[in-house]
Design a protein around this motif. Sequence first.
Motif, mmCIF file in Angstrom:
data_model
loop_
_atom_site.group_PDB
_atom_site.id
_atom_site.type_symbol
_atom_site.label_atom_id
_atom_site.label_comp_id
_atom_site.label_asym_id
_atom_site.label_seq_id
_atom_site.Cartn_x
_atom_site.Cartn_y
_atom_site.Cartn_z
ATOM 1 N N SER A 187 115.477 42.502 57.909
ATOM 2 C CA SER A 187 116.264 42.536 56.853
ATOM 3 C C SER A 187 117.762 42.900 57.149
ATOM 4 C CB SER A 187 115.664 43.855 55.865
ATOM 5 O OG SER A 187 115.840 44.961 56.691
ATOM 6 N N GLU A 188 118.120 43.530 58.359
ATOM 7 C CA GLU A 188 119.447 43.716 58.523
ATOM 8 C C GLU A 188 120.138 42.556 58.815
ATOM 9 O OE1 GLU A 188 119.028 47.057 61.438
ATOM 10 O OE2 GLU A 188 117.885 48.045 59.830
ATOM 11 N N LYS A 189 119.447 41.509 59.499
ATOM 12 C CA LYS A 189 120.184 40.186 59.742
ATOM 13 C C LYS A 189 121.112 40.516 60.755
ATOM 14 C CE LYS A 189 117.928 37.295 56.798
ATOM 15 N NZ LYS A 189 117.296 36.194 57.320
ATOM 16 N N THR A 190 121.139 41.330 61.500
ATOM 17 C CA THR A 190 122.033 41.370 62.575
ATOM 18 C C THR A 190 121.809 40.882 64.117
ATOM 19 O OG1 THR A 190 121.567 43.741 63.274
ATOM 20 C CG2 THR A 190 123.383 43.286 61.731
ATOM 21 N N LEU A 191 120.352 40.754 63.978
ATOM 22 C CA LEU A 191 119.881 40.431 65.235
ATOM 23 C C LEU A 191 118.870 39.126 65.177
ATOM 24 C CD1 LEU A 191 118.720 42.540 67.816
ATOM 25 C CD2 LEU A 191 116.921 42.628 66.158
ATOM 26 N N ALA A 192 118.955 38.212 65.967
ATOM 27 C CA ALA A 192 117.956 37.174 66.181
ATOM 28 C C ALA A 192 116.923 37.635 66.845
ATOM 29 C CB ALA A 192 118.493 35.932 66.864
ATOM 30 N N LEU A 193 115.691 37.107 66.545
ATOM 31 C CA LEU A 193 114.436 37.668 66.836
ATOM 32 C C LEU A 193 113.548 36.245 67.603
ATOM 33 C CD1 LEU A 193 112.845 40.022 64.518
ATOM 34 C CD2 LEU A 193 113.037 40.570 66.911
ATOM 35 N N MET A 194 112.931 36.280 68.666
ATOM 36 C CA MET A 194 112.152 35.268 69.262
ATOM 37 C C MET A 194 110.855 35.822 69.718
ATOM 38 S SD MET A 194 112.880 32.676 72.140
ATOM 39 C CE MET A 194 111.722 31.472 72.865
ATOM 40 N N LEU A 195 109.606 35.598 69.336
ATOM 41 C CA LEU A 195 108.511 36.272 69.622
ATOM 42 C C LEU A 195 107.467 35.059 69.897
ATOM 43 C CD1 LEU A 195 106.208 36.831 67.057
ATOM 44 C CD2 LEU A 195 108.307 38.219 66.310
ATOM 45 N N VAL A 196 106.647 35.787 70.769
ATOM 46 C CA VAL A 196 105.421 34.866 71.067
ATOM 47 C C VAL A 196 104.207 35.414 70.453
ATOM 48 C CG1 VAL A 196 103.608 34.944 73.018
ATOM 49 C CG2 VAL A 196 106.212 33.958 73.106
ATOM 50 N N GLU A 197 103.308 34.496 70.008
ATOM 51 C CA GLU A 197 102.071 35.004 69.275
ATOM 52 C C GLU A 197 100.882 34.035 69.312
ATOM 53 O OE1 GLU A 197 100.541 37.139 67.416
ATOM 54 O OE2 GLU A 197 101.799 38.651 67.365
ATOM 55 N N GLN A 198 99.675 34.656 69.373
ATOM 56 C CA GLN A 198 98.794 33.869 69.534
ATOM 57 C C GLN A 198 98.071 33.516 67.995
ATOM 58 O OE1 GLN A 198 95.678 33.943 72.348
ATOM 59 N NE2 GLN A 198 96.893 35.111 73.823
ATOM 60 N N ASN A 199 98.248 34.615 67.190
ATOM 61 C CA ASN A 199 97.664 34.586 65.700
ATOM 62 C C ASN A 199 98.631 34.037 64.831
ATOM 63 O OD1 ASN A 199 97.036 35.610 63.165
ATOM 64 N ND2 ASN A 199 95.981 37.236 64.067
ATOM 65 N N PRO A 200 98.257 32.832 64.161
ATOM 66 C CA PRO A 200 99.001 32.247 63.256
ATOM 67 C C PRO A 200 99.575 32.950 62.147
ATOM 68 C CG PRO A 200 97.150 30.916 63.714
ATOM 69 C CD PRO A 200 96.886 32.141 64.231
#
Length: 241
Positions: A187-200
Amino acid sequence: AGADQGLQIRDLVVAYGPSTAVRGVTLRVQPGEAVAVLGANGAGKTTTLRAVSGLLRPVSGQILWQGQDLVGRSPADILRSGIAHVPEGRMVFAQQTVEENLRLGQRLRKDKAAAQADMDRLLERLPALKPRLREAAGNLSGGQQQMLVIARGLLSNPSLLILDEPSLGLSPRLVEEVVELVEQLRSEKTLALMLVEQNPAMAARLTDRVYVMQNGVLRSELASSEVSGNLDLLDAYLGGP
Ligand code: ATP
């Protein structure tokens, strides 16, 4: 955002000796965006992340960050450039205190006053950690340890936070805590996130966009809002490595 902003991975190939784990991956993460890489065990997700943070050297391909190629740069240099990688498996230093673990996230920061202000602000958002700063990190519950490693990553003041399976092995209640923290960050939109998941479902909840990886290649890219309507397709890709 221009093409030279954010992260752009082009034709990435990464191998462990003779065995190729990532076979030509092209993806992007724009500033302020949250992106998931979804895939089964062994699909090559972690290997991709480790190449971005400099822990593995690619065989070929480019990893452009704010227009600069990261390939060949050291993990410390990449961290300094604004990419923090939170590895899988809640890697806390169990004998050290919670506070000492958090300080490790700040060791490369020059402005110590700003670093302290960030620490204070972050602790306000992590009520479970704040009263336990002087305790050994190994005494925390699994979920609290996961919060601690995410907090440690945030304290380097990154522009891109990389999270490897942040909800793995957590109870439903603790998963909610991680989700809330990620939602606040988004919600702060200052940061980009890249994450890995197995659960859709989890990937869709945490991100704007999802890449689907199978056997070292990207099979599909979809908006997170499209995930729930495409579970059959995703199941086919997530069935095996
Ligand atoms: P996981 O959810 O298990 O982490 P993943 O999608 O992240 O799955 P990777 O860990 O990137 O997958 O693994 C991709 C491939 O590389 C797999 O075939 C795996 O066996 C292999 N691999 C991973 N680490 C190593 C290593 N250190 N040495 C050799 N092969 C490895």
